[in-house]
Design an enzyme around this catalytic site. Structure first.
Site, PDB file in Angstrom:
ATOM      1  N   GLY A   1       4.143  -1.302   3.934  1.00 17.50           N
ATOM      2  CA  GLY A   1       3.304  -2.257   4.649  1.00 17.50           C
ATOM      3  C   GLY A   1       3.474  -3.696   4.225  1.00 17.50           C
ATOM      4  O   GLY A   1       2.557  -4.507   4.440  1.00 17.50           O
ATOM      5  N   GLY A   2       4.605  -4.059   3.655  1.00 20.08           N
ATOM      6  CA  GLY A   2       4.772  -5.413   3.141  1.00 20.08           C
ATOM      7  C   GLY A   2       4.633  -6.485   4.206  1.00 20.08           C
ATOM      8  O   GLY A   2       3.919  -7.477   4.014  1.00 20.08           O
ATOM      9  N   GLY A   3       5.293  -6.324   5.345  1.00 23.54           N
ATOM     10  CA  GLY A   3       5.187  -7.310   6.415  1.00 23.54           C
ATOM     11  C   GLY A   3       3.780  -7.401   6.971  1.00 23.54           C
ATOM     12  O   GLY A   3       3.270  -8.495   7.255  1.00 23.54           O
ATOM     13  N   SER A   4       3.125  -6.261   7.107  1.00 23.87           N
ATOM     14  CA  SER A   4       1.744  -6.240   7.600  1.00 23.87           C
ATOM     15  C   SER A   4       0.805  -6.931   6.622  1.00 23.87           C
ATOM     16  O   SER A   4      -0.113  -7.651   7.029  1.00 23.87           O
ATOM     17  CB  SER A   4       1.294  -4.795   7.818  1.00 23.87           C
TER      18      SER A   4
ATOM     19  N   PRO B   1       9.826  -4.175  -0.885  1.00 25.46           N
ATOM     20  CA  PRO B   1      10.952  -3.749  -0.041  1.00 25.46           C
ATOM     21  C   PRO B   1      10.500  -3.493   1.398  1.00 25.46           C
ATOM     22  O   PRO B   1       9.368  -3.085   1.648  1.00 25.46           O
ATOM     23  CB  PRO B   1      11.413  -2.445  -0.703  1.00 25.46           C
TER      24      PRO B   1
ATOM     25  N   LYS C   1       0.855  -1.182   0.000  1.00 24.95           N
ATOM     26  CA  LYS C   1       0.000   0.000   0.000  1.00 24.95           C
ATOM     27  C   LYS C   1       0.895   1.237   0.000  1.00 24.95           C
ATOM     28  O   LYS C   1       2.080   1.192   0.340  1.00 24.95           O
ATOM     29  CB  LYS C   1      -0.957   0.024   1.189  1.00 24.95           C
TER      30      LYS C   1
ATOM     31  N   GLY D   1      11.331  -1.626   5.269  1.00 27.75           N
ATOM     32  CA  GLY D   1      11.828  -0.319   5.685  1.00 27.75           C
ATOM     33  C   GLY D   1      11.490   0.757   4.683  1.00 27.75           C
ATOM     34  O   GLY D   1      12.224   1.716   4.496  1.00 27.75           O
ATOM     35  N   ALA D   2      10.336   0.610   4.031  1.00 30.45           N
ATOM     36  CA  ALA D   2       9.970   1.466   2.905  1.00 30.45           C
ATOM     37  C   ALA D   2       8.675   2.225   3.115  1.00 30.45           C
ATOM     38  O   ALA D   2       8.349   3.121   2.340  1.00 30.45           O
ATOM     39  CB  ALA D   2       9.860   0.624   1.630  1.00 30.45           C
TER      40      ALA D   2
ATOM     41  N   ASP E   1      -0.988  -1.095  10.730  1.00 31.97           N
ATOM     42  CA  ASP E   1      -1.614  -1.077   9.410  1.00 31.97           C
ATOM     43  C   ASP E   1      -2.050  -2.462   8.941  1.00 31.97           C
ATOM     44  O   ASP E   1      -2.561  -2.612   7.840  1.00 31.97           O
ATOM     45  CB  ASP E   1      -0.703  -0.412   8.372  1.00 31.97           C
TER      46      ASP E   1
END
Length: 271
Positions: free
Chosen positions: A100-103, A94, A8, A96-97, A136
């Site tokens: 919200g990739g991990g979320s 990526p 996102k 630390g960007a 998020d």
């Protein structure tokens, strides 16, 4: 089962107050975009009673026990019978960007475990579980454009009003620590609603819709401000940093140029 969690962007990110629980109240538009991870889970072989986790793609340096996918699985196990799983995650978003990739990975796993094992958990309960994993995470349960408030878990759905626009997303080799970035923010109440400003065309947003993290983060990492300026020079109707950074995006009326950020990770697509 294979799933494809998406990223996102934040369009506008106002930090409005410090909460009693140590978090901050925000106001932001969360908008899903098409860059995706891939995650597959299957049940472990008979007789194996522990999870197995492997990861490829972008190296996040995160241990299995700290990965939000594993935390999501274990969070469901508190109340539901989830057998031992074999999980593989391929990272393309990526870290630390501010994307919200991990979320997203965690929320998609919650959604699809619910479906696969027929747990019957409603979306509101899934959002409550997701909120324990990250501010998020709840957004990715329904995964539609939404105005986020509170610490990011209060969501008001909006129309997908950027359909037809193009996006160019740029991520240099800079990773931002979110907690450290918040330490540099002075909360500020606004006299207007973000949604009212968003009703205008993106070309009007430059001077009205801001990300409060840009001032302190750009001061520490001037390259990020230069990338934002370059996106405007390349014809972006609007450009901003996403979340607490470090990804910078430009919204374009037509297909964006593809040859100005070759030294950085980048992705382009339709909104």
């Amino acid at each position: 089962m294979t799933l494809f969690p998406n990223a996102k962007i934040n369009i506008g990110l106002w930090v409005t107050s410090l909460r009693n629980d140590g978090y901050h109240n925000i106001e932001s538009l969360f908008y899903p975009i098409g860059v995706r991870d891939a995650c597959e889970f299957v049940m472990q072989d008979r007789g194996i009673d522990s999870d197995e986790f492997t990861q490829t793609g972008i190296d996040t340096g995160i241990r299995m026990s700290d990965n939000l996918v594993i935390k999501a699985i274990n969070r469901l196990r508190v109340h539901y019978n989830i057998p031992a799983l074999k999980v593989h995650l391929h990272k393309a978003i990526p870290y630390g960007a501010g994307l919200g990739g991990g979320s997203s990975d965690a929320a998609f796993v919650l959604r699809y475990l619910n479906r696969y094992f027929r747990l019957g958990i409603c979306n509101n309960e899934l959002k409550s579980i997701a909120a324990d994993l990250g501010s998020d995470c709840p957004f990715f349960i329904e995964n539609v454009p939404a105005i986020a408030s509170g610490r990011g878990e209060i969501l008001e759905r909006t129309e997908k009003f950027l359909s037809g626009y193009h996006i160019l997303l740029v991520k240099p080799g800079i990773n931002i620590n979110t907690a450290r970035a918040y330490d540099k923010i002075i909360p500020e109440q606004r006299n207007h609603k973000l949604l009212d400003l968003l009703k205008e065309a993106p070309s009007t947003w430059k001077n009205t819709i801001v990300n409060d993290f840009e001032t302190p983060v750009f001061k520490e990492y001037p390259l990020l401000g230069e990338i934002k300026s370059d996106l405007y020079k390349a014809g972006a109707a609007y450009s901003s940093m996403s979340g607490s950074g470090s990804a910078i995006f430009g919204i374009f009326n037509d297909s964006p140029p593809q040859n100005i950020f070759d030294e950085f990770w980048q992705w382009s697509g339709m909104l």
